[in-house]
Design a protein around this motif. Structure first.
Motif, PDB file in Angstrom:
ATOM      1  N   ARG A 183      63.472  80.996  32.497  1.00 43.69           N
ATOM      2  CA  ARG A 183      63.003  79.673  32.921  1.00 43.69           C
ATOM      3  C   ARG A 183      62.850  78.804  31.687  1.00 43.69           C
ATOM      4  N   TYR A 184      63.512  77.678  31.734  1.00 47.36           N
ATOM      5  CA  TYR A 184      63.419  76.779  30.591  1.00 47.36           C
ATOM      6  C   TYR A 184      63.424  75.347  31.098  1.00 47.36           C
ATOM      7  N   SER A 185      62.922  74.453  30.266  1.00 48.09           N
ATOM      8  CA  SER A 185      62.805  73.077  30.761  1.00 48.09           C
ATOM      9  C   SER A 185      63.428  72.038  29.850  1.00 48.09           C
ATOM     10  N   SER A 186      63.769  72.412  28.610  1.00 50.71           N
ATOM     11  CA  SER A 186      64.249  71.371  27.702  1.00 50.71           C
ATOM     12  C   SER A 186      65.708  71.044  27.975  1.00 50.71           C
ATOM     13  N   LYS A 187      66.011  69.804  27.744  1.00 55.52           N
ATOM     14  CA  LYS A 187      67.387  69.347  27.951  1.00 55.52           C
ATOM     15  C   LYS A 187      68.305  70.046  26.948  1.00 55.52           C
ATOM     16  N   ALA A 188      67.826  70.172  25.716  1.00 53.78           N
ATOM     17  CA  ALA A 188      68.634  70.788  24.664  1.00 53.78           C
ATOM     18  C   ALA A 188      69.109  72.164  25.077  1.00 53.78           C
ATOM     19  N   LEU A 189      68.196  72.959  25.607  1.00 49.11           N
ATOM     20  CA  LEU A 189      68.557  74.317  25.972  1.00 49.11           C
ATOM     21  C   LEU A 189      69.504  74.346  27.171  1.00 49.11           C
ATOM     22  N   SER A 190      69.250  73.499  28.161  1.00 47.44           N
ATOM     23  CA  SER A 190      70.154  73.491  29.327  1.00 47.44           C
ATOM     24  C   SER A 190      71.554  73.108  28.923  1.00 47.44           C
ATOM     25  N   LEU A 191      71.654  72.121  28.035  1.00 44.24           N
ATOM     26  CA  LEU A 191      72.987  71.712  27.597  1.00 44.24           C
ATOM     27  C   LEU A 191      73.679  72.847  26.855  1.00 44.24           C
ATOM     28  N   LEU A 192      72.922  73.545  26.034  1.00 42.52           N
ATOM     29  CA  LEU A 192      73.488  74.661  25.277  1.00 42.52           C
ATOM     30  C   LEU A 192      74.024  75.716  26.231  1.00 42.52           C
TER      31      LEU A 192
END
Lengths: 478, 513
Positions: B131-140
């Motif tokens: 579970r993650y919420s940052s945009k940076a991580l989702s884009l990665l």
């Protein structure tokens, strides 16, 4: 493969005073015949007696074989000595941290052993048939194994000399790293190599980097092999050393046997039994020292607390020593100084002798005695033999009697055999009527000492009763 | 197909392109040079990132959100592993460039691609249920998934497997005699060790203990190894060609965005490690952004000092501060060595760390984005040249004020001490007025307690324990006592004005009398 099969686990325990108290050194000296190695070995084996009957029987059989084939055993001992001395003189050893050094060291040492082994094989060829004991049979079968493989070993040694270079199998791993570098036996090199397709790389002289890499490839490749060769060589060496050790012991035993026989004494191979029985048991150290013949004792003892009293210098200490020495010899697998000898096999053999100098009554001396006794008790294993000579005489009779009673009774009641030489008459009286075997130094009617130890009927409670019955039987029957 | 831009550091292309480090005196004055050294060592490229303020609040939040995701230990560990493997793959790729021989190059190349594929596969499976919420991580994650499902990647994996299978079975023979190495094709020959074991089996040597010989390990990159491999592979039926083809076809396999990720994530790793260390003894948190120029700082401290004294077992004191939207100028007075400068530096450090989207040394901090940080610290120069010193200082101050605006943070430490008290006060008061007009946030550390009484100024004073006379390093809103705090210590040593007068009189009496 170990001829004497000395197993550390099955040894009887001794206290350090045994050597002096029993006069072991004379025996050891006569076994050595000026060979200091034999002396060391004989002493070591005698002072680490076995406590298992199988081990003793095994050794007795070996010794019987040796007695029948004295010259062969002595030659074998000499050959082994020469081989090991030769190794020492040539500085042959396997040492070093580089695999290549270990391989080279193993090569040289194994080569040397194989060369010197011819004489050993010769002995086996000529005389192995004459040996019956399990020990010698195993030895000759081991020699046979070596002899059978002689040729193959020779050619193997040629391989590990790597005189013609090194052949390796190389496996490739990640990024081309040599994942495996294994030495292989490549028959073709030197003879047919020029006919097989091969590719050659020459290292330019002065290219130190590449020279270093070649060195590393070789060392890497030899790693596993060097460990195996070290183990093999070490084991081979150990076997030879053990053999020399065992033969030294046998040589010592042969020396003692010869001397005692020469002096006219009868020796025999003892048997295990739950009680003591012996005929013509004598003190071998004394026999080897004195010019005239020493007295032998013959007794059958059915108790485990044996009290010995009697006149001074009547042979009591000698008797104690003869039991001790006989037992050490018995449990080392040797013959014993007696015409016949049956006794238990003990887990511990201890001596507690009064120190000659301390004739005075002193409190400190008693404590010293008790301290020594405590040390013995600390080492005690169930079913041990204890030889007490004038113990606790450094105090008055009343106290000494009580101490002696507590200690000897406790030892006896916990399953040990106790031989106790004492002057405490009161103790003797008490013990003899409470189940101890009583012996005394024989004195003839005219007052002469025979130096023999005999049963003391006067103390035997049964004797008194028997006598009464005999004498009064006449009256009763009537 | 051009993949969308992304970066774990910058919210968009423009941010990345316009990123310029803000190099100014504040770096030295607030000890940021020491801090950057402690976090990044000698690496200048990370220091550039560290000193580049972000353009707006969104950019800052982009990073702060990512930091929040990193607080999840599983996520962090997956990212760390992913990063390590990619780094290792890159190192091998660089190695390939250095090698001369083709076979060796292609073998290391294969290894590099294997590691790359493993990195991607492991990462995707690790974060599958995360579970993650940052945009940076989702884009990665999205980007990595696209790579994984691309046809090029699939083809590469199939090819890799075939090559690896053949290689695992490959072996050859060498015969080494002095400086001559012959390379032969493989033949099943008996191993010397096996022969030894068979021949001497009757000896029972296995249990014997021997010392460990030295185990040599080859580098796998030497020229000789290259040459040997080159020859050995000539015996293989086409394997060298297959390896070379693989190399040619997939030469540019390493996604350049992932290459960027390796660099960028290293920055985060170092930053995080430093603050994790600090957090063992002091509070550390992720800051909040304020939109109305109010600030709240709880249990904050000077992180450079905290890092420095870690080994000495001494603890740095924390402080609290609340800044209302109309409070701009803070004058900090108090006894010497009372922690005033440390306090001001701490606030400067926090405000900079906020504007680059980093962890901050406090249990809680809410601050706004300052575009400029301007400092004026007393210069440690030779006091002899008094006249020119003041002039220099005045020029410096003038330049500073010119740059200052409502989005600036100004920190002044002991200014104008090289002139008379009267002059210094005069200059200081005038400067204050100008600063007020600029509406900059200002912290002024001074021993002129008179300044604390000026209009529209917040007075902060460093505290001294009444009984022990010890400094507490606590700085609170209060009015300076002026001369008052100097008195107790003088009384202690009988050095007050009255004390000295009285003693002089006694001495006089004793002598003259």
């Amino acid at each position: 493969m170990n001829l004497l099969r000395v197993d550390d686990k099955d040894l009887a325990v001794l206290n350090k005073e045994v050597f002096d108290d029993l006069g072991v050194d004379v025996l050891v000296k006569s076994a050595s015949e000026n060979d200091s190695f034999v002396r060391e070995v004989f002493k070591e084996v005698l002072l680490s007696p076995a406590s298992s009957v199988q081990e003793i029987r095994y050794r007795q059989e070996i010794l019987k074989d040796a007695l029948k084939n004295e010259e062969v055993v002595r030659s074998l001992y000499e050959i082994l000595t020469n081989i090991l001395e030769g190794k020492r003189k040539r500085y042959l050893a396997v040492f070093g941290r580089y695999p290549s050094s270990l391989v080279y060291g193993s090569y040289r040492l194994l080569n040397y052993f194989m060369e010197s082994f011819d004489k050993v094989i010769e002995i086996k060829e000529k005389y192995s048939e004459k040996f019956e004991s399990a020990g010698f049979r195993e030895l000759f079968s081991w020699i046979d194994e070596v002899s059978k493989r002689r040729d193959r070993i020779e050619s193997f040694l040629e391989t590990i000399s790597f005189n013609k270079g090194y052949s390796f199998k190389i496996g490739v791993g990640a990024g081309g790293l040599f994942s495996e570098v294994t030495p292989v036996i490549d028959e073709r090199t030197g003879k047919l190599s020029r006919f097989f397709r091969k590719r050659v790389i020459h290292i330019v002289p002065g290219d130190e980097v590449s020279e270093r890499v070649v060195f590393e490839i070789k060392e890497r490749g030899l790693y596993d092999l060097s460990r195996v060769l070290s183990k093999i060589t070490k084991t081979f060496l150990k076997t030879l050393e053990n053999l020399r050790f065992s033969l030294a012991f046998l040589a010592g035993a042969l020396n003692v046997h010869k001397k005692l026989n020469g002096l006219g004494y009868a020796v025999s191979f003892p048997k295990e039994s739950s009680c003591f029985y012996f005929e013509e048991l004598f003190d071998p150290s004394l026999a080897l020292l004195k010019p005239s013949k020493v007295v032998g004792n013959s007794l059958s003892i059915r108790k485990s607390l044996i009290v010995i009293t009697g006149a001074n210098k009547g042979g009591k200490t000698i008797f104690l020593r003869s039991i001790g020495l006989a037992q050490l010899m018995f449990q080392s697998g040797l013959f014993v100084p007696a015409k016949e000898y049956k006794a238990p096999v003990f887990n511990g053999i201890f001596s507690h002798f009064r120190k000659e100098e301390d004739e005075r009554l002193q409190r400190g001396k008693l404590e010293e005695e008790l301290k020594r006794m405590k040390n013995i008790v600390d080492l005690l294993r169930p079913r041990s033999l204890l030889l007490l000579n004038e113990s606790f005489s450094s105090t008055n009779e009343v106290e000494g009697t009580e101490i002696a009673k507590q200690i000897t009774y406790a030892l006896r009641d916990s399953g040990n055999f106790v031989f106790f030489v004492t002057h405490f008459a009161r103790f003797k009286g008490m013990a003899c009527s409470e189940g101890a075997e009583c012996l005394s130094a024989e004195v003839l009617k005219d007052g002469r000492r025979t130096f023999r130890i005999i049963k003391d009927f006067s103390a035997n409670s049964c004797y008194g009763r028997d006598l009464f019955r005999r004498i009064f039987e006449e009256i009763e029957v009537k | 197909m051009k993949l969308n831009f992304w970066s774990v550091l910058y919210i968009d292309e423009r941010e990345e392109e316009e990123a310029t480090p803000d190099i100014g005196e504040y770096i030295h004055d607030l000890n940021f040079d020491l801090l950057a050294d402690a976090i990044f060592g000698r690496d200048d490229k990370y220091k550039d990132i560290f000193f580049t303020p972000l353009r707006n609040e969104e950019s800052i939040l982009y990073r702060l959100d990512f930091l929040k995701d990193l607080e999840n230990p599983q996520l962090f560990s997956s990212l760390e592993k992913f990063h390590q493997k990619l780094e290792s793959s890159l190192r091998k790729l660089h190695l390939v460039r250095k090698l001369d021989y083709k076979i060796h190059k292609s073998l290391w190349f294969l290894e590099s691609t294997l590691e790359y594929a493993d990195a991607i596969n492991s990462f995707l499976s690790d974060v599958e249920n995360g579970r993650y919420s940052s945009k940076a991580l989702s884009l990665l994650i999205e980007h990595v998934s696209i790579i994984k499902t691309s046809s090029l990647f699939g083809e590469m994996e199939r090819y890799q497997k075939r090559l690896k299978d053949s290689l695992d079975k490959f072996a050859f023979l060498v015969h080494i005699k002095e400086s001559r190495i012959e390379v032969y094709p493989y033949e099943n020959l008996n191993e010397v060790k096996g022969e030894a074991e068979k021949l001497f089996s009757f000896l029972d040597f296995e249990a014997e203990k021997v010392e460990e010989p030295e185990l040599f390990v080859l580098s796998g990159t030497s020229r000789l190894e290259s040459r040997i491999l080159e020859e050995a592979f000539k015996y293989t039926s086409g394997m060298s060609k297959k390896l070379q083809d693989f190399y040619t076809k997939f030469q540019n396999f390493f996604d350049d965005k992932l290459e960027k990720f390796v660099r960028e994530f290293s920055y985060y790793i170092k930053l995080r490690k430093f603050f994790k260390d600090i957090s063992r003894s002091y509070p550390v948190s992720i800051p909040e952004l304020s939109v109305d120029k109010t600030g709240q700082f709880q249990n904050f401290y000077n992180v450079v000092l905290a890092h420095k004294v870690q080994c000495f077992g001494v603890k740095v004191v924390t402080n609290n501060l609340y800044i209302d939207s109309d409070e701009k100028i803070f004058v900090i007075t108090g006894p010497n060595q009372g922690g005033k400068t440390t306090y001001a530096k701490a606030l400067g450090q926090i405000m900079h760390l906020i504007r680059i989207g980093s962890y901050i040394p406090a249990s809680y901090a809410k601050g706004w984005m300052v575009s400029k940080i301007l400092t004026h610290f007393e210069e440690q120069e030779d006091v002899k040249e008094n006249k020119s010193m003041l002039e220099k200082e005045l020029y410096r101050m003038r330049d500073l004020i010119k740059k200052a605006d409502e989005n600036s943070l100004v920190i002044i430490n002991e200014a104008f001490s090289s002139t008379t008290l009267e002059d210094a006060l005069f200059i200081s008061k005038k400067t204050l007025v100008i600063l007020k007009e600029k509406e900059s946030l200002c912290f002024w550390v001074t021993f002129f307690y008179e300044l604390a009484g000026e209009e529209d100024v917040v007075s902060l004073v460093s505290q001294v324990d009444k009984n022990s006379l010890k400094r507490t390093y606590k700085i609170v809103r209060t009015f300076p006592k002026g001369k008052a705090y100097a008195l107790p210590i003088l009384e202690k040593y009988s050095l007050t004005y009255d004390d000295i007068l009285e003693r002089m009189k006694n001495n006089e009496l004793a002598q003259g009398g």
